[in-house]
Write a protein that holds these residues in place. Sequence first.
Motif, PDB file in Angstrom:
ATOM      1  N   VAL A  54      20.750  17.283   1.489  1.00  0.00           N
ATOM      2  CA  VAL A  54      19.851  18.044   2.347  1.00  0.00           C
ATOM      3  C   VAL A  54      18.425  17.560   2.069  1.00  0.00           C
ATOM      4  O   VAL A  54      17.960  17.609   0.934  1.00  0.00           O
ATOM      5  N   ASN A  55      17.747  17.092   3.095  1.00  0.00           N
ATOM      6  CA  ASN A  55      16.365  16.628   2.980  1.00  0.00           C
ATOM      7  C   ASN A  55      15.465  17.723   3.544  1.00  0.00           C
ATOM      8  O   ASN A  55      15.436  17.960   4.744  1.00  0.00           O
ATOM      9  N   TRP A  56      14.708  18.390   2.681  1.00  0.00           N
ATOM     10  CA  TRP A  56      13.925  19.548   3.121  1.00  0.00           C
ATOM     11  C   TRP A  56      12.750  19.167   4.017  1.00  0.00           C
ATOM     12  O   TRP A  56      12.158  20.028   4.668  1.00  0.00           O
ATOM     13  N   LEU A  57      12.418  17.878   4.108  1.00  0.00           N
ATOM     14  CA  LEU A  57      11.362  17.449   5.026  1.00  0.00           C
ATOM     15  C   LEU A  57      11.830  17.437   6.482  1.00  0.00           C
ATOM     16  O   LEU A  57      11.012  17.547   7.392  1.00  0.00           O
ATOM     17  N   ILE A  58      13.145  17.301   6.695  1.00  0.00           N
ATOM     18  CA  ILE A  58      13.639  17.136   8.068  1.00  0.00           C
ATOM     19  C   ILE A  58      14.627  18.192   8.547  1.00  0.00           C
ATOM     20  O   ILE A  58      14.855  18.299   9.744  1.00  0.00           O
ATOM     21  N   GLU A  59      15.221  18.954   7.633  1.00  0.00           N
ATOM     22  CA  GLU A  59      16.200  19.957   8.056  1.00  0.00           C
ATOM     23  C   GLU A  59      15.527  21.020   8.920  1.00  0.00           C
ATOM     24  O   GLU A  59      14.471  21.541   8.564  1.00  0.00           O
ATOM     25  N   ASP A  60      16.135  21.355  10.046  1.00  0.00           N
ATOM     26  CA  ASP A  60      15.551  22.284  11.014  1.00  0.00           C
ATOM     27  C   ASP A  60      15.139  23.622  10.422  1.00  0.00           C
ATOM     28  O   ASP A  60      14.159  24.218  10.855  1.00  0.00           O
ATOM     29  N   ASP A  61      15.893  24.096   9.427  1.00  0.00           N
ATOM     30  CA  ASP A  61      15.588  25.416   8.852  1.00  0.00           C
ATOM     31  C   ASP A  61      14.710  25.335   7.603  1.00  0.00           C
ATOM     32  O   ASP A  61      14.540  26.320   6.895  1.00  0.00           O
ATOM     33  N   MET A  62      14.122  24.186   7.353  1.00  0.00           N
ATOM     34  CA  MET A  62      13.259  24.024   6.176  1.00  0.00           C
ATOM     35  C   MET A  62      11.825  23.733   6.626  1.00  0.00           C
ATOM     36  O   MET A  62      11.264  24.509   7.374  1.00  0.00           O
ATOM     37  N   LEU A  63      11.202  22.643   6.183  1.00  0.00           N
ATOM     38  CA  LEU A  63       9.799  22.383   6.507  1.00  0.00           C
ATOM     39  C   LEU A  63       9.512  22.426   8.013  1.00  0.00           C
ATOM     40  O   LEU A  63       8.528  23.052   8.422  1.00  0.00           O
ATOM     41  N   PRO A  64      10.334  21.819   8.868  1.00  0.00           N
ATOM     42  CA  PRO A  64      10.045  21.912  10.301  1.00  0.00           C
ATOM     43  C   PRO A  64      10.027  23.356  10.827  1.00  0.00           C
ATOM     44  O   PRO A  64       9.322  23.645  11.796  1.00  0.00           O
ATOM     45  N   ALA A  65      10.750  24.256  10.180  1.00  0.00           N
ATOM     46  CA  ALA A  65      10.753  25.658  10.612  1.00  0.00           C
ATOM     47  C   ALA A  65       9.444  26.361  10.275  1.00  0.00           C
ATOM     48  O   ALA A  65       8.979  27.212  11.037  1.00  0.00           O
ATOM     49  N   VAL A  66       8.842  26.009   9.147  1.00  0.00           N
ATOM     50  CA  VAL A  66       7.578  26.666   8.754  1.00  0.00           C
ATOM     51  C   VAL A  66       6.359  25.913   9.271  1.00  0.00           C
ATOM     52  O   VAL A  66       5.247  26.442   9.237  1.00  0.00           O
ATOM     53  N   ALA A  67       6.558  24.680   9.749  1.00  0.00           N
ATOM     54  CA  ALA A  67       5.458  23.889  10.315  1.00  0.00           C
ATOM     55  C   ALA A  67       5.932  23.289  11.646  1.00  0.00           C
ATOM     56  O   ALA A  67       6.040  22.065  11.784  1.00  0.00           O
ATOM     57  N   PRO A  68       6.220  24.147  12.630  1.00  0.00           N
ATOM     58  CA  PRO A  68       6.817  23.658  13.880  1.00  0.00           C
ATOM     59  C   PRO A  68       5.907  22.758  14.710  1.00  0.00           C
ATOM     60  O   PRO A  68       6.388  22.017  15.558  1.00  0.00           O
ATOM     61  N   HIS A  69       4.602  22.805  14.477  1.00  0.00           N
ATOM     62  CA  HIS A  69       3.669  21.975  15.247  1.00  0.00           C
ATOM     63  C   HIS A  69       3.224  20.738  14.462  1.00  0.00           C
ATOM     64  O   HIS A  69       2.260  20.085  14.853  1.00  0.00           O
ATOM     65  N   ALA A  70       3.924  20.424  13.398  1.00  0.00           N
ATOM     66  CA  ALA A  70       3.523  19.309  12.540  1.00  0.00           C
ATOM     67  C   ALA A  70       4.297  18.037  12.863  1.00  0.00           C
ATOM     68  O   ALA A  70       5.471  18.080  13.233  1.00  0.00           O
ATOM     69  N   ARG A  71       3.601  16.932  12.688  1.00  0.00           N
ATOM     70  CA  ARG A  71       4.266  15.634  12.657  1.00  0.00           C
ATOM     71  C   ARG A  71       4.497  15.369  11.179  1.00  0.00           C
ATOM     72  O   ARG A  71       3.549  15.274  10.391  1.00  0.00           O
ATOM     73  N   ILE A  72       5.755  15.270  10.780  1.00  0.00           N
ATOM     74  CA  ILE A  72       6.109  15.099   9.367  1.00  0.00           C
ATOM     75  C   ILE A  72       6.462  13.632   9.130  1.00  0.00           C
ATOM     76  O   ILE A  72       7.299  13.057   9.821  1.00  0.00           O
ATOM     77  N   MET A  73       5.781  13.057   8.125  1.00  0.00           N
ATOM     78  CA  MET A  73       5.989  11.649   7.795  1.00  0.00           C
ATOM     79  C   MET A  73       6.216  11.508   6.299  1.00  0.00           C
ATOM     80  O   MET A  73       5.898  12.409   5.529  1.00  0.00           O
ATOM     81  N   ARG A  74       6.762  10.378   5.939  1.00  0.00           N
ATOM     82  CA  ARG A  74       6.847  10.050   4.515  1.00  0.00           C
ATOM     83  C   ARG A  74       6.351   8.626   4.348  1.00  0.00           C
ATOM     84  O   ARG A  74       6.494   7.788   5.223  1.00  0.00           O
ATOM     85  N   TYR A  75       5.709   8.389   3.193  1.00  0.00           N
ATOM     86  CA  TYR A  75       5.201   7.054   2.891  1.00  0.00           C
ATOM     87  C   TYR A  75       6.043   6.466   1.772  1.00  0.00           C
ATOM     88  O   TYR A  75       6.236   7.090   0.731  1.00  0.00           O
ATOM     89  N   GLY A  76       6.545   5.259   1.988  1.00  0.00           N
ATOM     90  CA  GLY A  76       7.357   4.580   0.988  1.00  0.00           C
ATOM     91  C   GLY A  76       6.670   3.352   0.431  1.00  0.00           C
ATOM     92  O   GLY A  76       5.953   2.656   1.147  1.00  0.00           O
TER      93      GLY A  76
END
Length: 180
Positions: A54-76
Amino acid sequence: VRPVTNRDIGLKVLCKAPAEAAQSTDIVAIHGLGAHPDDAWCKNDGTTEEPEWVNWLIEDDMLPAVAPHARIMRYGYQSEWFGKEAMQQNVSTVADRLLRALRRKREEFPFRPLLFIAHCFGGLVVLKALLEAEQYKSEWPGVFASTTGLIFFGTPFRGAEGMSQMEMLEAARREYHEDE
């Protein structure tokens, strides 16, 4: 831990902000040393035999649920810290590459609110990037001025003085040995 490849390096959009979002935010997660940029934000909700990651950055009921207007990115970035694939770069190099990636990705909206989530060495990268962005505002427009939040997990702001190098290596060996 799976190796970081060239395809894993850089800024990757995990969740796009909805088109109708009038005021969206950019959230950028930066992993730590010895971690894979996608796996660092995962937890196994299954078993060892049948893992369910489970990736909490992308799961619908995790970060996207509390930040629905956010563009979520990761830097590698290349994060191996020992062995033949050990990283050959320092915090300044990684921070500079992060800033370049942010400038490209945020070109259309350079002053959109920006929140960083960083783990371990990733926190040092964020701090270095913010120092550079504040000092050279014209080169990195909007990065410092738009940063509205910083979340750090296990960032060694005061170094790793509690452990000797041998103790850190032994802890890492135990960690990697248990994963095999």
